[in-house]
Design a protein around this motif. Sequence first.
Motif, PDB file in Angstrom:
ATOM      1  N   GLU A  77      54.633  49.560  68.974  1.00  0.00           N
ATOM      2  CA  GLU A  77      54.562  48.161  68.542  1.00  0.00           C
ATOM      3  C   GLU A  77      53.667  47.963  67.327  1.00  0.00           C
ATOM      4  OE1 GLU A  77      54.944  44.976  71.631  1.00  0.00           O
ATOM      5  OE2 GLU A  77      54.101  46.569  72.899  1.00  0.00           O
ATOM      6  N   SER A  78      53.203  49.060  66.740  1.00  0.00           N
ATOM      7  CA  SER A  78      52.319  48.999  65.568  1.00  0.00           C
ATOM      8  C   SER A  78      51.139  48.047  65.794  1.00  0.00           C
ATOM      9  CB  SER A  78      53.108  48.583  64.326  1.00  0.00           C
ATOM     10  OG  SER A  78      54.154  49.479  64.074  1.00  0.00           O
ATOM     11  N   ILE A  79      50.469  48.234  66.916  1.00  0.00           N
ATOM     12  CA  ILE A  79      49.340  47.370  67.279  1.00  0.00           C
ATOM     13  C   ILE A  79      48.202  47.587  66.284  1.00  0.00           C
ATOM     14  CG2 ILE A  79      47.653  46.834  69.097  1.00  0.00           C
ATOM     15  CD1 ILE A  79      50.641  46.025  69.666  1.00  0.00           C
ATOM     16  N   PRO A  80      47.630  46.495  65.770  1.00  0.00           N
ATOM     17  CA  PRO A  80      46.554  46.615  64.786  1.00  0.00           C
ATOM     18  C   PRO A  80      45.346  47.388  65.324  1.00  0.00           C
ATOM     19  CG  PRO A  80      47.372  44.362  64.899  1.00  0.00           C
ATOM     20  CD  PRO A  80      48.001  45.102  66.033  1.00  0.00           C
ATOM     21  N   VAL A  81      44.652  48.036  64.412  1.00  0.00           N
ATOM     22  CA  VAL A  81      43.507  48.876  64.765  1.00  0.00           C
ATOM     23  C   VAL A  81      42.407  48.069  65.450  1.00  0.00           C
ATOM     24  CG1 VAL A  81      41.649  50.306  63.795  1.00  0.00           C
ATOM     25  CG2 VAL A  81      43.994  50.569  62.981  1.00  0.00           C
ATOM     26  N   PHE A  82      42.165  46.824  65.019  1.00  0.00           N
ATOM     27  CA  PHE A  82      41.081  46.070  65.630  1.00  0.00           C
ATOM     28  C   PHE A  82      41.325  45.842  67.127  1.00  0.00           C
ATOM     29  CE2 PHE A  82      43.810  42.398  64.998  1.00  0.00           C
ATOM     30  CZ  PHE A  82      43.434  41.489  65.988  1.00  0.00           C
ATOM     31  N   CYS A  99      49.258  38.211  77.524  1.00  0.00           N
ATOM     32  CA  CYS A  99      48.596  36.972  77.111  1.00  0.00           C
ATOM     33  C   CYS A  99      48.864  36.680  75.639  1.00  0.00           C
ATOM     34  CB  CYS A  99      47.096  37.065  77.377  1.00  0.00           C
ATOM     35  SG  CYS A  99      46.213  35.531  76.966  1.00  0.00           S
ATOM     36  N   MET A 100      48.767  37.689  74.781  1.00  0.00           N
ATOM     37  CA  MET A 100      49.020  37.460  73.352  1.00  0.00           C
ATOM     38  C   MET A 100      50.455  37.004  73.114  1.00  0.00           C
ATOM     39  SD  MET A 100      46.739  40.233  71.216  1.00  0.00           S
ATOM     40  CE  MET A 100      47.494  41.684  71.927  1.00  0.00           C
ATOM     41  N   ILE A 101      51.394  37.596  73.821  1.00  0.00           N
ATOM     42  CA  ILE A 101      52.795  37.172  73.678  1.00  0.00           C
ATOM     43  C   ILE A 101      52.964  35.736  74.168  1.00  0.00           C
ATOM     44  CG2 ILE A 101      55.146  37.562  74.552  1.00  0.00           C
ATOM     45  CD1 ILE A 101      54.496  40.596  74.369  1.00  0.00           C
ATOM     46  N   TRP A 102      52.315  35.387  75.277  1.00  0.00           N
ATOM     47  CA  TRP A 102      52.367  34.017  75.787  1.00  0.00           C
ATOM     48  C   TRP A 102      51.790  33.057  74.749  1.00  0.00           C
ATOM     49  CZ3 TRP A 102      49.292  29.879  76.786  1.00  0.00           C
ATOM     50  CH2 TRP A 102      49.785  28.896  77.636  1.00  0.00           C
ATOM     51  N   LEU A 103      50.664  33.431  74.150  1.00  0.00           N
ATOM     52  CA  LEU A 103      50.044  32.577  73.133  1.00  0.00           C
ATOM     53  C   LEU A 103      50.958  32.407  71.924  1.00  0.00           C
ATOM     54  CD1 LEU A 103      46.396  33.970  73.320  1.00  0.00           C
ATOM     55  CD2 LEU A 103      47.155  31.680  74.046  1.00  0.00           C
ATOM     56  N   MET A 104      51.675  33.450  71.547  1.00  0.00           N
ATOM     57  CA  MET A 104      52.615  33.347  70.434  1.00  0.00           C
ATOM     58  C   MET A 104      53.825  32.494  70.826  1.00  0.00           C
ATOM     59  SD  MET A 104      52.519  37.089  68.575  1.00  0.00           S
ATOM     60  CE  MET A 104      52.929  38.012  70.045  1.00  0.00           C
ATOM     61  N   ASP A 105      54.357  32.726  72.018  1.00  0.00           N
ATOM     62  CA  ASP A 105      55.520  31.963  72.480  1.00  0.00           C
ATOM     63  C   ASP A 105      55.221  30.474  72.607  1.00  0.00           C
ATOM     64  OD1 ASP A 105      57.018  34.267  72.565  1.00  0.00           O
ATOM     65  OD2 ASP A 105      56.911  34.491  74.760  1.00  0.00           O
ATOM     66  N   ASN A 106      53.956  30.143  72.866  1.00  0.00           N
ATOM     67  CA  ASN A 106      53.546  28.747  73.032  1.00  0.00           C
ATOM     68  C   ASN A 106      52.874  28.197  71.773  1.00  0.00           C
ATOM     69  OD1 ASN A 106      54.037  27.838  76.017  1.00  0.00           O
ATOM     70  ND2 ASN A 106      53.476  29.991  76.065  1.00  0.00           N
ATOM     71  N   GLN A 107      53.089  28.861  70.660  1.00  0.00           N
ATOM     72  CA  GLN A 107      52.620  28.458  69.332  1.00  0.00           C
ATOM     73  C   GLN A 107      51.106  28.235  69.229  1.00  0.00           C
ATOM     74  OE1 GLN A 107      55.614  26.502  70.487  1.00  0.00           O
ATOM     75  NE2 GLN A 107      56.658  28.286  69.685  1.00  0.00           N
ATOM     76  N   LEU A 118      53.513  41.232  67.471  1.00  0.00           N
ATOM     77  CA  LEU A 118      52.119  41.598  67.690  1.00  0.00           C
ATOM     78  C   LEU A 118      51.505  42.337  66.509  1.00  0.00           C
ATOM     79  CD1 LEU A 118      52.237  42.797  71.406  1.00  0.00           C
ATOM     80  CD2 LEU A 118      51.070  40.778  70.526  1.00  0.00           C
ATOM     81  N   GLU A 119      52.278  43.135  65.827  1.00  0.00           N
ATOM     82  CA  GLU A 119      51.740  43.936  64.728  1.00  0.00           C
ATOM     83  C   GLU A 119      51.183  43.085  63.596  1.00  0.00           C
ATOM     84  OE1 GLU A 119      54.901  45.654  61.809  1.00  0.00           O
ATOM     85  OE2 GLU A 119      55.850  45.539  63.775  1.00  0.00           O
TER      86      GLU A 119
END
Length: 127
Positions: free
Chosen positions: A22-27, A51-59, A66-67
């Motif tokens: 998913e090319s997840i960022p280094v941080f 959680c991050m996907i939920w936050l993105m899906d809910n704007q 994610l990348e």
Amino acid sequence: MTYKEELQNKNAEILQRRFNEESIPVFIRRYFIDLDSKAGALKYWGVIRDCMIWLMDNQVIDKKPLENIVPDDFIDVDSQDIKLYLLDKEQQGLTKSTVSTKKNILCSFWEYLVNSNKCSVRQNVVK
């Protein structure tokens, strides 16, 4: 090499493969370095990713996939957003103890973001 060491190495490889896919960022990847149990790290990643996907899906976080996330994307995340996420999980049938575990994982991740100066926000939104 002992069985336990082999299992740790296998779990570390699985985690690394998931990050790479998913090319997840280094941080974000850096958070997992200090987690001794790689089985635990896999579980933590599942919760944080969900959680991050939920936050993105809910704007709440205005990025996909994610990348593309950068540390300052977390600035607009507040405690109510996390509470809504956890409430959603509870409404999906997760037990209170499982939801509490998710909360603790997210709290740990948020503290990492703040304490490592990855995010400009100086407060812990996961309470």
